[in-house]
Design a protein around this motif. Structure first.
Motif, PDB file in Angstrom:
ATOM      1  N   ASP A  39      20.588  53.361 -49.517  1.00 32.50           N
ATOM      2  CA  ASP A  39      21.047  54.270 -50.573  1.00 32.50           C
ATOM      3  C   ASP A  39      20.196  55.530 -50.561  1.00 32.50           C
ATOM      4  N   THR A  41      19.963  57.807 -52.636  1.00 33.34           N
ATOM      5  CA  THR A  41      19.357  58.190 -53.917  1.00 33.34           C
ATOM      6  C   THR A  41      18.011  57.500 -54.114  1.00 33.34           C
ATOM      7  N   TYR A 123      31.525  54.930 -52.087  1.00 38.66           N
ATOM      8  CA  TYR A 123      30.451  54.093 -52.622  1.00 38.66           C
ATOM      9  C   TYR A 123      30.964  53.189 -53.742  1.00 38.66           C
ATOM     10  N   ARG A 124      31.864  53.711 -54.576  1.00 36.94           N
ATOM     11  CA  ARG A 124      32.366  52.924 -55.709  1.00 36.94           C
ATOM     12  C   ARG A 124      33.084  51.657 -55.248  1.00 36.94           C
ATOM     13  N   GLU A 127      30.442  48.985 -54.269  1.00 37.27           N
ATOM     14  CA  GLU A 127      29.780  48.347 -55.423  1.00 37.27           C
ATOM     15  C   GLU A 127      30.393  46.988 -55.762  1.00 37.27           C
ATOM     16  N   VAL A 149      30.205  57.661 -49.191  1.00 30.33           N
ATOM     17  CA  VAL A 149      30.295  58.928 -49.914  1.00 30.33           C
ATOM     18  C   VAL A 149      30.482  58.660 -51.398  1.00 30.33           C
ATOM     19  N   ASP A 150      29.887  59.526 -52.227  1.00 26.09           N
ATOM     20  CA  ASP A 150      30.048  59.384 -53.670  1.00 26.09           C
ATOM     21  C   ASP A 150      31.339  60.060 -54.127  1.00 26.09           C
ATOM     22  N   ASP A 151      31.604  60.027 -55.425  1.00 28.09           N
ATOM     23  CA  ASP A 151      32.844  60.591 -55.962  1.00 28.09           C
ATOM     24  C   ASP A 151      32.922  62.108 -55.815  1.00 28.09           C
ATOM     25  N   LYS A 152      31.791  62.765 -55.558  1.00 29.42           N
ATOM     26  CA  LYS A 152      31.780  64.215 -55.366  1.00 29.42           C
ATOM     27  C   LYS A 152      31.940  64.593 -53.895  1.00 29.42           C
ATOM     28  N   ALA A 154      29.787  63.749 -51.462  1.00 31.19           N
ATOM     29  CA  ALA A 154      28.486  63.890 -50.811  1.00 31.19           C
ATOM     30  C   ALA A 154      28.087  62.562 -50.169  1.00 31.19           C
ATOM     31  N   ARG A 156      26.176  59.421 -49.692  1.00 34.60           N
ATOM     32  CA  ARG A 156      25.398  58.630 -50.637  1.00 34.60           C
ATOM     33  C   ARG A 156      24.558  57.564 -49.938  1.00 34.60           C
ATOM     34  N   GLY A 157      25.002  57.141 -48.739  1.00 38.84           N
ATOM     35  CA  GLY A 157      24.259  56.089 -48.057  1.00 38.84           C
ATOM     36  C   GLY A 157      24.908  55.694 -46.751  1.00 38.84           C
TER      37      GLY A 157
END
Length: 196
Positions: A39, A41, A123-124, A127, A149-152, A154, A156-157
């Motif tokens: 991750d 983050t 990413y969601r 999860e 990728v995240d919701d934006k 970008a 994410r991991g």
């Protein structure tokens, strides 16, 4: 390195067993996929500049104990992924010949898998996924790693087959999928080298 000091070590001649309690349960294919996510983050991604020569890039990977790095340019724009396998063997020689360059003149950018050739998962969705779902996805896309990728939109991991194999203490075999006749030839040749 004057601010650090070596920690005193002890001999293991009287140590015969492991401690009684482990902090976490053993992982399995049914465990949460989040257990094998790198991750971004929480951990800075492994990156490499696009203009690093192939020999220096391979040296950095070997000494950093990593098998892949994200390729960036001087503006920190994500361009693709490079693996240790990309930097060794037949692919390097074929690229050098195609570009009429010597090996020493090849860069990471010449050898990387470009961004548009890569697959990613939201990413969601990871999860709520299991490790087995990720293995199935890696096998389906025929790649050793998948970006997240995240919701934006970008990065994410990332999840890699080698990280899953280490976490589960078992082999995770992902067969590469050919996308062209040239890819078929390279995959067959790489397998023949492994069998030899």
């Amino acid at each position: 390195m004057g601010e650090y000091r070596a920690i005193k070590t002890i001999k293991l001649d009287e140590v015969f067993q492991f401690c009684d309690h482990y902090d976490s349960e053993p992982l399995s294919l049914s465990s949460s996929a989040l257990k094998v996510v790198t991750d971004f983050t929480r951990r800075q991604p492994q990156v490499i500049m696009k203009d690093v020569d192939v020999d220096h890039a391979l040296y950095m990977m070997i000494n950093g104990h990593v098998r892949s790095k994200l390729v960036i340019d001087h503006d920190d724009t994500f361009l693709g992924v490079i693996t240790a396998k990309d930097l060794t063997g037949r692919k390097v020689l074929a690229t050098a010949q195609k570009k009429s360059l010597g090996r020493a003149d090849l860069t990471v950018e010449d050898m990387m898998t470009k961004r548009f050739e890569l697959q990613a998962m939201p990413y969601r969705l990871v999860e709520s996924a299991k490790i087995g779902d990720v293995v199935e996805t890696l096998q389906d896309i025929g790649q050793q790693h998948v970006l997240l990728v995240d919701d934006k939109g970008a990065l994410r991991g990332m999840i890699s087959a080698s990280d899953i194999a280490r976490a589960l203490h078992m082999p995770v075999n992902i067969l590469e999928k050919a996308r062209s006749f040239k890819s078929i030839f390279e995959i067959i040749h790489d397998r023949e080298e492994l069998d030899a």
